[in-house]
Design a protein around this motif. Structure first.
Motif, PDB file in Angstrom:
ATOM      1  N   UNK A 207       1.024  -1.055   0.006  1.00 17.91           N
ATOM      2  CA  UNK A 207       0.005  -0.059  -0.131  1.00 17.91           C
ATOM      3  C   UNK A 207       0.990   1.207  -0.033  1.00 17.91           C
ATOM      4  N   UNK A 208       0.213   2.435  -0.509  1.00 16.04           N
ATOM      5  CA  UNK A 208       1.031   3.539  -0.595  1.00 16.04           C
ATOM      6  C   UNK A 208       0.838   4.477   0.739  1.00 16.04           C
ATOM      7  N   UNK A 209       1.384   5.532   1.164  1.00 17.44           N
ATOM      8  CA  UNK A 209       1.260   6.244   2.349  1.00 17.44           C
ATOM      9  C   UNK A 209      -0.303   6.587   2.744  1.00 17.44           C
ATOM     10  N   UNK A 210      -1.168   6.657   1.641  1.00 11.83           N
ATOM     11  CA  UNK A 210      -2.463   6.781   2.059  1.00 11.83           C
ATOM     12  C   UNK A 210      -3.325   5.405   2.244  1.00 11.83           C
ATOM     13  N   UNK A 211      -2.456   4.151   2.176  1.00  9.30           N
ATOM     14  CA  UNK A 211      -3.255   3.160   2.449  1.00  9.30           C
ATOM     15  C   UNK A 211      -4.056   2.458   1.119  1.00  9.30           C
ATOM     16  N   UNK A 212      -3.345   3.001  -0.051  1.00 14.12           N
ATOM     17  CA  UNK A 212      -4.207   2.742  -1.136  1.00 14.12           C
ATOM     18  C   UNK A 212      -3.247   2.023  -2.390  1.00 14.12           C
ATOM     19  N   UNK A 213      -4.054   1.312  -3.296  1.00  8.95           N
ATOM     20  CA  UNK A 213      -3.208   0.496  -4.330  1.00  8.95           C
ATOM     21  C   UNK A 213      -3.634   1.326  -5.571  1.00  8.95           C
ATOM     22  N   UNK A 214      -2.268   2.251  -5.913  1.00  7.92           N
ATOM     23  CA  UNK A 214      -2.363   3.185  -6.782  1.00  7.92           C
ATOM     24  C   UNK A 214      -1.378   3.114  -7.853  1.00  7.92           C
ATOM     25  N   UNK A 215      -0.788   1.928  -7.924  1.00  6.38           N
ATOM     26  CA  UNK A 215       0.268   1.621  -9.076  1.00  6.38           C
ATOM     27  C   UNK A 215       0.391   0.382  -9.167  1.00  6.38           C
ATOM     28  N   UNK A 216       0.084  -0.357 -10.245  1.00  7.48           N
ATOM     29  CA  UNK A 216       0.508  -1.839 -10.369  1.00  7.48           C
ATOM     30  C   UNK A 216       1.852  -2.308  -9.881  1.00  7.48           C
ATOM     31  N   UNK A 217       2.726  -1.450 -10.261  1.00  6.51           N
ATOM     32  CA  UNK A 217       4.315  -1.851 -10.189  1.00  6.51           C
ATOM     33  C   UNK A 217       4.770  -1.203  -8.904  1.00  6.51           C
ATOM     34  N   UNK A 218       3.973  -0.564  -8.122  1.00  4.59           N
ATOM     35  CA  UNK A 218       4.699   0.020  -6.841  1.00  4.59           C
ATOM     36  C   UNK A 218       3.701  -0.395  -5.731  1.00  4.59           C
ATOM     37  N   UNK A 219       2.566  -0.029  -5.795  1.00  5.47           N
ATOM     38  CA  UNK A 219       1.571  -0.156  -4.677  1.00  5.47           C
ATOM     39  C   UNK A 219       0.243  -0.972  -5.203  1.00  5.47           C
ATOM     40  N   UNK A 252      -1.868   8.589 -12.852  1.00  4.92           N
ATOM     41  CA  UNK A 252      -0.618   8.647 -13.694  1.00  4.92           C
ATOM     42  C   UNK A 252       0.621   8.944 -12.989  1.00  4.92           C
ATOM     43  N   UNK A 253       1.758   8.551 -13.279  1.00  9.39           N
ATOM     44  CA  UNK A 253       2.977   8.686 -12.784  1.00  9.39           C
ATOM     45  C   UNK A 253       4.042   8.494 -13.533  1.00  9.39           C
ATOM     46  N   UNK A 254       5.572   8.723 -13.331  1.00  7.83           N
ATOM     47  CA  UNK A 254       6.423   8.210 -14.230  1.00  7.83           C
ATOM     48  C   UNK A 254       6.609   6.710 -14.262  1.00  7.83           C
ATOM     49  N   UNK A 256       4.103   4.911 -14.403  1.00  7.42           N
ATOM     50  CA  UNK A 256       2.668   4.363 -14.860  1.00  7.42           C
ATOM     51  C   UNK A 256       2.056   5.511 -15.391  1.00  7.42           C
ATOM     52  N   UNK A 257       2.672   5.888 -16.798  1.00  8.28           N
ATOM     53  CA  UNK A 257       2.241   7.241 -17.426  1.00  8.28           C
ATOM     54  C   UNK A 257       0.741   6.999 -18.205  1.00  8.28           C
ATOM     55  N   UNK A 258       0.307   5.797 -18.171  1.00 11.79           N
ATOM     56  CA  UNK A 258      -0.942   5.752 -18.876  1.00 11.79           C
ATOM     57  C   UNK A 258      -2.092   5.223 -17.783  1.00 11.79           C
ATOM     58  N   UNK A 259      -1.645   5.127 -16.730  1.00 13.39           N
ATOM     59  CA  UNK A 259      -2.404   4.874 -15.422  1.00 13.39           C
ATOM     60  C   UNK A 259      -3.063   3.311 -15.587  1.00 13.39           C
ATOM     61  N   UNK A 260      -2.469   2.608 -15.975  1.00  8.52           N
ATOM     62  CA  UNK A 260      -2.694   1.276 -16.065  1.00  8.52           C
ATOM     63  C   UNK A 260      -3.191   0.514 -14.771  1.00  8.52           C
ATOM     64  N   UNK A 261      -4.042  -0.113 -14.584  1.00  7.27           N
ATOM     65  CA  UNK A 261      -4.683  -0.513 -13.339  1.00  7.27           C
ATOM     66  C   UNK A 261      -4.146  -2.192 -13.219  1.00  7.27           C
ATOM     67  N   UNK A 262      -3.775  -2.757 -14.408  1.00  5.83           N
ATOM     68  CA  UNK A 262      -3.544  -4.322 -14.282  1.00  5.83           C
ATOM     69  C   UNK A 262      -2.172  -4.697 -15.574  1.00  5.83           C
TER      70      UNK A 262
END
Length: 354
Positions: A207-219, A252-254, A256-262
Protein backbone atom coordinates in the motif's frame (compact mmCIF):
# COMPACT_ATOMS: atom_id res chain seq x y z
CA UNK A 1 39.95 10.88 21.52
CA UNK A 2 38.29 9.25 24.52
CA UNK A 3 35.20 8.54 22.38
CA UNK A 4 37.35 6.86 19.74
CA UNK A 5 39.07 4.69 22.37
CA UNK A 6 35.69 3.78 23.89
CA UNK A 7 34.21 2.78 20.52
CA UNK A 8 37.31 0.79 19.63
CA UNK A 9 37.04 -1.06 22.94
CA UNK A 10 33.40 -1.92 22.28
CA UNK A 11 34.25 -3.13 18.77
CA UNK A 12 37.10 -5.29 20.08
CA UNK A 13 34.80 -6.78 22.71
CA UNK A 14 32.20 -7.55 20.04
CA UNK A 15 34.77 -9.19 17.78
CA UNK A 16 36.02 -11.29 20.68
CA UNK A 17 32.48 -12.42 21.51
CA UNK A 18 31.78 -13.27 17.87
CA UNK A 19 35.05 -15.19 17.65
CA UNK A 20 34.17 -17.21 20.75
CA UNK A 21 30.64 -17.92 19.48
CA UNK A 22 31.07 -20.75 16.99
CA UNK A 23 27.51 -20.40 15.71
CA UNK A 24 28.22 -16.99 14.12
CA UNK A 25 29.08 -17.15 10.40
CA UNK A 26 30.47 -14.48 8.07
CA UNK A 27 29.47 -15.10 4.45
CA UNK A 28 28.92 -13.32 1.15
CA UNK A 29 29.42 -13.16 -2.58
CA UNK A 30 30.88 -10.74 -5.13
CA UNK A 31 29.44 -10.39 -8.64
CA UNK A 32 31.13 -8.34 -11.37
CA UNK A 33 31.22 -8.21 -15.17
CA UNK A 34 30.51 -6.21 -18.31
CA UNK A 35 27.16 -5.29 -19.85
CA UNK A 36 25.85 -4.18 -23.28
CA UNK A 37 22.39 -2.85 -24.28
CA UNK A 38 21.39 -1.45 -27.70
CA UNK A 39 18.60 0.92 -28.80
CA UNK A 40 18.68 2.93 -25.58
CA UNK A 41 16.59 6.12 -25.85
CA UNK A 42 18.65 9.32 -25.59
CA UNK A 43 17.58 12.82 -24.50
CA UNK A 44 17.52 14.07 -28.12
CA UNK A 45 14.87 11.51 -29.14
CA UNK A 46 17.31 9.13 -30.80
CA UNK A 47 18.82 5.83 -29.64
CA UNK A 48 22.32 4.67 -28.84
CA UNK A 49 24.26 1.67 -27.59
CA UNK A 50 25.31 1.40 -23.97
CA UNK A 51 28.51 -0.31 -22.76
CA UNK A 52 29.06 -0.41 -19.02
CA UNK A 53 30.37 -2.20 -15.97
CA UNK A 54 27.94 -4.85 -14.70
CA UNK A 55 27.77 -5.04 -10.91
CA UNK A 56 24.33 -6.56 -10.25
CA UNK A 57 22.76 -7.65 -13.55
CA UNK A 58 23.36 -11.33 -12.81
CA UNK A 59 22.45 -10.73 -9.18
CA UNK A 60 23.63 -8.49 -6.35
CA UNK A 61 26.83 -8.76 -4.37
CA UNK A 62 26.29 -9.11 -0.62
CA UNK A 63 27.93 -9.88 2.69
CA UNK A 64 26.39 -10.83 6.00
CA UNK A 65 26.51 -12.32 9.47
CA UNK A 66 24.18 -15.01 10.76
CA UNK A 67 24.08 -17.12 13.88
CA UNK A 68 22.05 -19.32 16.19
CA UNK A 69 22.04 -20.16 19.89
CA UNK A 70 20.68 -23.40 21.34
CA UNK A 71 18.21 -22.50 24.09
CA UNK A 72 17.37 -26.13 24.89
CA UNK A 73 14.30 -28.24 24.26
CA UNK A 74 14.57 -27.83 20.49
CA UNK A 75 14.32 -24.02 20.73
CA UNK A 76 16.92 -21.83 19.05
CA UNK A 77 17.49 -18.08 18.90
CA UNK A 78 18.71 -16.85 15.51
CA UNK A 79 19.69 -13.67 13.73
CA UNK A 80 20.77 -12.50 10.29
CA UNK A 81 22.35 -9.25 9.10
CA UNK A 82 22.91 -8.95 5.34
CA UNK A 83 23.79 -6.04 3.06
CA UNK A 84 23.98 -5.80 -0.72
CA UNK A 85 26.55 -3.58 -2.38
CA UNK A 86 27.84 -2.60 -5.81
CA UNK A 87 31.10 -4.25 -6.82
CA UNK A 88 31.62 -1.40 -9.28
CA UNK A 89 31.67 1.35 -6.65
CA UNK A 90 31.77 -0.48 -3.31
CA UNK A 91 28.69 1.45 -2.20
CA UNK A 92 25.84 -0.08 -0.19
CA UNK A 93 22.17 0.80 -0.67
CA UNK A 94 20.07 3.20 1.35
CA UNK A 95 20.89 1.40 4.60
CA UNK A 96 23.73 -0.78 5.85
CA UNK A 97 21.81 -4.04 6.27
CA UNK A 98 19.40 -3.53 3.38
CA UNK A 99 18.49 -7.19 2.76
CA UNK A 100 18.15 -8.85 6.17
CA UNK A 101 18.21 -7.44 9.70
CA UNK A 102 16.13 -9.75 11.91
CA UNK A 103 16.17 -11.67 15.16
CA UNK A 104 13.90 -14.62 15.83
CA UNK A 105 13.13 -17.98 17.40
CA UNK A 106 13.08 -21.42 15.79
CA UNK A 107 11.36 -24.40 17.39
CA UNK A 108 11.77 -27.94 16.07
CA UNK A 109 8.49 -29.03 14.50
CA UNK A 110 6.91 -25.60 14.94
CA UNK A 111 8.78 -23.43 12.43
CA UNK A 112 10.37 -20.04 13.02
CA UNK A 113 9.24 -16.50 13.80
CA UNK A 114 11.36 -13.50 12.73
CA UNK A 115 11.09 -9.81 13.60
CA UNK A 116 12.87 -7.22 11.46
CA UNK A 117 13.77 -6.59 7.83
CA UNK A 118 13.46 -9.64 5.55
CA UNK A 119 13.57 -10.23 1.80
CA UNK A 120 10.10 -10.23 0.23
CA UNK A 121 8.24 -13.51 -0.28
CA UNK A 122 7.60 -12.51 -3.90
CA UNK A 123 11.36 -12.17 -4.45
CA UNK A 124 11.94 -15.68 -3.13
CA UNK A 125 9.08 -17.22 -5.13
CA UNK A 126 10.20 -15.50 -8.33
CA UNK A 127 13.71 -16.89 -7.89
CA UNK A 128 12.39 -20.46 -7.79
CA UNK A 129 10.08 -19.98 -10.80
CA UNK A 130 12.51 -18.17 -13.10
CA UNK A 131 14.64 -20.47 -15.31
CA UNK A 132 17.41 -17.84 -15.09
CA UNK A 133 17.16 -17.40 -11.30
CA UNK A 134 15.62 -13.88 -11.27
CA UNK A 135 18.39 -11.97 -13.02
CA UNK A 136 17.78 -8.50 -14.47
CA UNK A 137 16.63 -10.24 -17.68
CA UNK A 138 13.75 -12.53 -16.77
CA UNK A 139 10.73 -12.79 -14.51
CA UNK A 140 11.18 -9.35 -12.93
CA UNK A 141 11.16 -7.52 -16.26
CA UNK A 142 7.43 -7.06 -16.91
CA UNK A 143 6.88 -6.49 -13.17
CA UNK A 144 9.40 -3.60 -13.29
CA UNK A 145 11.28 -5.14 -10.38
CA UNK A 146 8.31 -4.92 -8.00
CA UNK A 147 9.33 -8.10 -6.16
CA UNK A 148 12.96 -7.10 -5.74
CA UNK A 149 14.39 -6.36 -2.34
CA UNK A 150 13.39 -6.52 1.28
CA UNK A 151 10.31 -5.63 3.31
CA UNK A 152 10.92 -3.56 6.43
CA UNK A 153 9.25 -3.50 9.87
CA UNK A 154 8.03 -7.06 9.38
CA UNK A 155 7.01 -10.06 11.42
CA UNK A 156 7.52 -13.25 9.39
CA UNK A 157 6.39 -16.80 10.17
CA UNK A 158 8.02 -19.77 8.39
CA UNK A 159 6.23 -23.08 8.82
CA UNK A 160 7.91 -26.47 8.97
CA UNK A 161 7.35 -28.85 6.07
CA UNK A 162 4.45 -31.31 6.32
CA UNK A 163 4.41 -34.07 3.67
CA UNK A 164 5.99 -31.73 1.13
CA UNK A 165 3.84 -28.69 2.01
CA UNK A 166 5.03 -25.50 3.72
CA UNK A 167 3.95 -21.87 3.91
CA UNK A 168 5.16 -18.43 5.00
CA UNK A 169 3.30 -15.35 6.26
CA UNK A 170 4.73 -11.83 6.41
CA UNK A 171 3.25 -8.60 7.73
CA UNK A 172 5.02 -5.26 7.39
CA UNK A 173 3.87 -2.39 9.57
CA UNK A 174 3.64 1.01 7.86
CA UNK A 175 4.16 2.88 11.14
CA UNK A 176 1.82 5.68 9.96
CA UNK A 177 0.13 7.55 12.82
CA UNK A 178 -3.66 7.45 12.51
CA UNK A 179 -3.55 5.21 9.40
CA UNK A 180 -2.79 1.53 10.02
CA UNK A 181 -2.99 0.79 6.29
CA UNK A 182 -0.53 3.51 5.26
CA UNK A 183 2.58 1.86 3.71
CA UNK A 184 1.42 -1.50 5.11
CA UNK A 185 2.63 -4.72 3.53
CA UNK A 186 1.17 -8.19 3.78
CA UNK A 187 2.04 -11.40 1.95
CA UNK A 188 1.69 -15.15 2.10
CA UNK A 189 3.37 -17.90 0.10
CA UNK A 190 3.06 -21.67 -0.15
CA UNK A 191 5.11 -24.46 -1.71
CA UNK A 192 4.42 -28.12 -2.37
CA UNK A 193 6.98 -30.72 -3.44
CA UNK A 194 6.28 -34.24 -4.71
CA UNK A 195 9.13 -36.10 -6.36
CA UNK A 196 10.51 -33.93 -9.16
CA UNK A 197 7.46 -31.62 -9.11
CA UNK A 198 7.36 -28.34 -7.17
CA UNK A 199 4.40 -25.94 -7.03
CA UNK A 200 4.62 -22.32 -5.79
CA UNK A 201 2.10 -19.61 -5.05
CA UNK A 202 2.35 -16.16 -3.49
CA UNK A 203 0.08 -13.21 -2.74
CA UNK A 204 1.35 -9.79 -1.69
CA UNK A 205 -0.21 -6.41 -1.12
CA UNK A 206 1.82 -3.21 -0.94
CA UNK A 207 0.00 0.00 0.00
CA UNK A 208 1.05 3.59 -0.58
CA UNK A 209 1.32 6.17 2.27
CA UNK A 210 -2.45 6.74 2.01
CA UNK A 211 -3.19 3.04 2.32
CA UNK A 212 -4.24 2.80 -1.35
CA UNK A 213 -3.38 0.55 -4.28
CA UNK A 214 -2.45 3.29 -6.74
CA UNK A 215 0.12 1.73 -9.10
CA UNK A 216 0.40 -1.88 -10.37
CA UNK A 217 4.21 -1.81 -10.19
CA UNK A 218 4.59 0.06 -6.88
CA UNK A 219 1.52 -0.17 -4.62
CA UNK A 220 -0.79 -3.01 -5.64
CA UNK A 221 -1.89 -6.59 -5.13
CA UNK A 222 0.31 -9.26 -6.66
CA UNK A 223 -0.71 -12.82 -7.51
CA UNK A 224 1.81 -15.37 -8.75
CA UNK A 225 1.54 -19.10 -9.30
CA UNK A 226 3.70 -21.61 -11.11
CA UNK A 227 5.59 -24.84 -11.00
CA UNK A 228 8.76 -26.66 -11.93
CA UNK A 229 9.42 -30.26 -12.88
CA UNK A 230 12.87 -31.85 -12.82
CA UNK A 231 13.67 -34.89 -14.89
CA UNK A 232 17.25 -35.93 -14.31
CA UNK A 233 19.47 -33.00 -15.42
CA UNK A 234 16.57 -31.24 -17.22
CA UNK A 235 14.20 -28.88 -15.38
CA UNK A 236 11.04 -27.19 -16.77
CA UNK A 237 9.47 -23.94 -15.53
CA UNK A 238 6.07 -22.28 -16.09
CA UNK A 239 4.12 -19.55 -14.33
CA UNK A 240 1.64 -16.68 -14.31
CA UNK A 241 1.68 -13.31 -12.53
CA UNK A 242 -0.84 -10.47 -12.18
CA UNK A 243 -0.30 -7.02 -10.64
CA UNK A 244 -3.55 -5.22 -9.84
CA UNK A 245 -4.20 -1.73 -8.51
CA UNK A 246 -7.49 -0.06 -7.64
CA UNK A 247 -9.19 1.64 -10.58
CA UNK A 248 -10.55 4.46 -8.43
CA UNK A 249 -7.16 5.14 -6.78
CA UNK A 250 -4.75 4.69 -9.70
CA UNK A 251 -3.15 7.86 -11.02
CA UNK A 252 -0.66 8.49 -13.81
CA UNK A 253 2.98 8.71 -12.71
CA UNK A 254 6.48 8.35 -14.12
CA UNK A 255 6.35 4.58 -13.54
CA UNK A 256 2.78 4.35 -14.88
CA UNK A 257 2.25 7.14 -17.44
CA UNK A 258 -0.99 5.64 -18.86
CA UNK A 259 -2.55 4.94 -15.43
CA UNK A 260 -2.71 1.19 -16.11
CA UNK A 261 -4.53 -0.79 -13.43
CA UNK A 262 -3.44 -4.29 -14.40
CA UNK A 263 -0.25 -5.91 -15.68
CA UNK A 264 0.04 -9.62 -16.45
CA UNK A 265 2.72 -11.98 -17.62
CA UNK A 266 3.09 -15.66 -18.45
CA UNK A 267 6.30 -17.57 -19.00
CA UNK A 268 7.89 -20.95 -19.61
CA UNK A 269 11.46 -22.13 -19.78
CA UNK A 270 13.98 -24.84 -19.03
CA UNK A 271 17.42 -25.37 -17.56
CA UNK A 272 19.86 -28.18 -18.27
CA UNK A 273 22.93 -29.24 -16.33
CA UNK A 274 25.24 -30.43 -19.08
CA UNK A 275 27.84 -31.70 -16.61
CA UNK A 276 29.29 -30.96 -13.19
CA UNK A 277 30.57 -27.57 -14.39
CA UNK A 278 28.33 -26.36 -17.25
CA UNK A 279 24.69 -25.26 -16.93
CA UNK A 280 22.32 -23.69 -19.51
CA UNK A 281 18.96 -21.96 -19.03
CA UNK A 282 16.44 -20.36 -21.37
CA UNK A 283 13.02 -18.75 -21.07
CA UNK A 284 10.22 -16.94 -22.91
CA UNK A 285 8.15 -14.27 -21.14
CA UNK A 286 5.03 -12.46 -22.39
CA UNK A 287 3.75 -9.32 -20.66
CA UNK A 288 0.80 -7.02 -21.17
CA UNK A 289 -0.54 -3.92 -19.37
CA UNK A 290 -4.05 -2.50 -19.86
CA UNK A 291 -5.08 1.09 -20.70
CA UNK A 292 -2.53 1.20 -23.49
CA UNK A 293 0.39 0.11 -21.34
CA UNK A 294 1.49 -2.14 -24.19
CA UNK A 295 2.64 -5.70 -24.62
CA UNK A 296 5.98 -7.36 -25.18
CA UNK A 297 7.78 -10.66 -25.52
CA UNK A 298 11.15 -11.39 -23.92
CA UNK A 299 13.50 -14.21 -24.93
CA UNK A 300 16.52 -14.99 -22.77
CA UNK A 301 19.30 -17.57 -22.68
CA UNK A 302 22.13 -17.90 -20.20
CA UNK A 303 24.94 -20.17 -19.14
CA UNK A 304 27.22 -20.68 -16.14
CA UNK A 305 30.50 -22.56 -15.82
CA UNK A 306 31.93 -23.56 -12.44
CA UNK A 307 35.64 -22.94 -12.05
CA UNK A 308 35.50 -24.30 -8.48
CA UNK A 309 32.96 -24.85 -5.70
CA UNK A 310 33.06 -21.14 -4.88
CA UNK A 311 33.70 -19.45 -8.23
CA UNK A 312 31.87 -19.50 -11.55
CA UNK A 313 31.62 -17.43 -14.72
CA UNK A 314 28.32 -16.49 -16.36
CA UNK A 315 26.91 -15.09 -19.61
CA UNK A 316 23.28 -14.06 -20.27
CA UNK A 317 21.71 -12.61 -23.44
CA UNK A 318 18.16 -11.37 -24.03
CA UNK A 319 15.94 -9.83 -26.68
CA UNK A 320 12.82 -7.75 -26.00
CA UNK A 321 10.19 -7.54 -28.75
CA UNK A 322 7.90 -4.57 -28.04
CA UNK A 323 4.41 -3.82 -29.31
CA UNK A 324 3.92 -0.51 -31.09
CA UNK A 325 2.90 1.38 -27.93
CA UNK A 326 5.28 -0.24 -25.43
CA UNK A 327 8.86 0.41 -24.41
CA UNK A 328 9.72 -2.49 -22.12
CA UNK A 329 13.51 -2.67 -21.62
CA UNK A 330 15.54 -5.85 -22.03
CA UNK A 331 16.95 -5.36 -18.51
CA UNK A 332 14.51 -4.76 -15.66
CA UNK A 333 13.42 -1.09 -15.25
CA UNK A 334 16.62 0.18 -16.87
CA UNK A 335 17.81 1.87 -20.11
CA UNK A 336 14.42 2.19 -21.82
CA UNK A 337 14.07 2.01 -25.61
CA UNK A 338 11.78 4.29 -27.60
CA UNK A 339 8.13 3.19 -27.82
CA UNK A 340 7.66 0.40 -30.34
CA UNK A 341 11.39 -0.33 -30.59
CA UNK A 342 12.92 -3.72 -29.86
CA UNK A 343 15.99 -4.02 -27.66
CA UNK A 344 18.77 -6.56 -27.17
CA UNK A 345 21.37 -6.86 -24.45
CA UNK A 346 23.55 -9.12 -22.40
CA UNK A 347 26.21 -9.38 -19.75
CA UNK A 348 29.01 -11.70 -18.70
CA UNK A 349 31.25 -11.89 -15.68
CA UNK A 350 32.31 -13.82 -12.57
CA UNK A 351 30.81 -14.64 -9.16
CA UNK A 352 32.81 -15.67 -6.09
CA UNK A 353 31.21 -16.78 -2.83
CA UNK A 354 32.80 -16.94 0.61
Amino acid sequence: MRKAIFLASLFAAGVGAAHAQSSVTLYGRITAGLDFVNNVATTDGRTGNQYRFASNQYGPSWWGLMGTEDLGGGLHAEFKLESSFSSGTGQVGQSLFNRFAYVGLNKDGWGSLWAGQVMSLTDETGYYLDPLGEQSIGIANFAKGRAYGSRSNTVTYNSPKWAGFSFRLQNGFGNEAGNFRGNRQFSGSATYALGGFNAYGVYEELRDPNGKFANPWVSSREYMIGGTYQFSALKFYAGYQALVSSGSDTVASTTNPVAATRSEQEWFGASYQVGPALGIGAGWFHGNANHGGGSGNLAVIGTTYNLSKRTFVYATFGAMFNGKNSNWPVETADSLPLAGHNQQGGYFGMVHTF
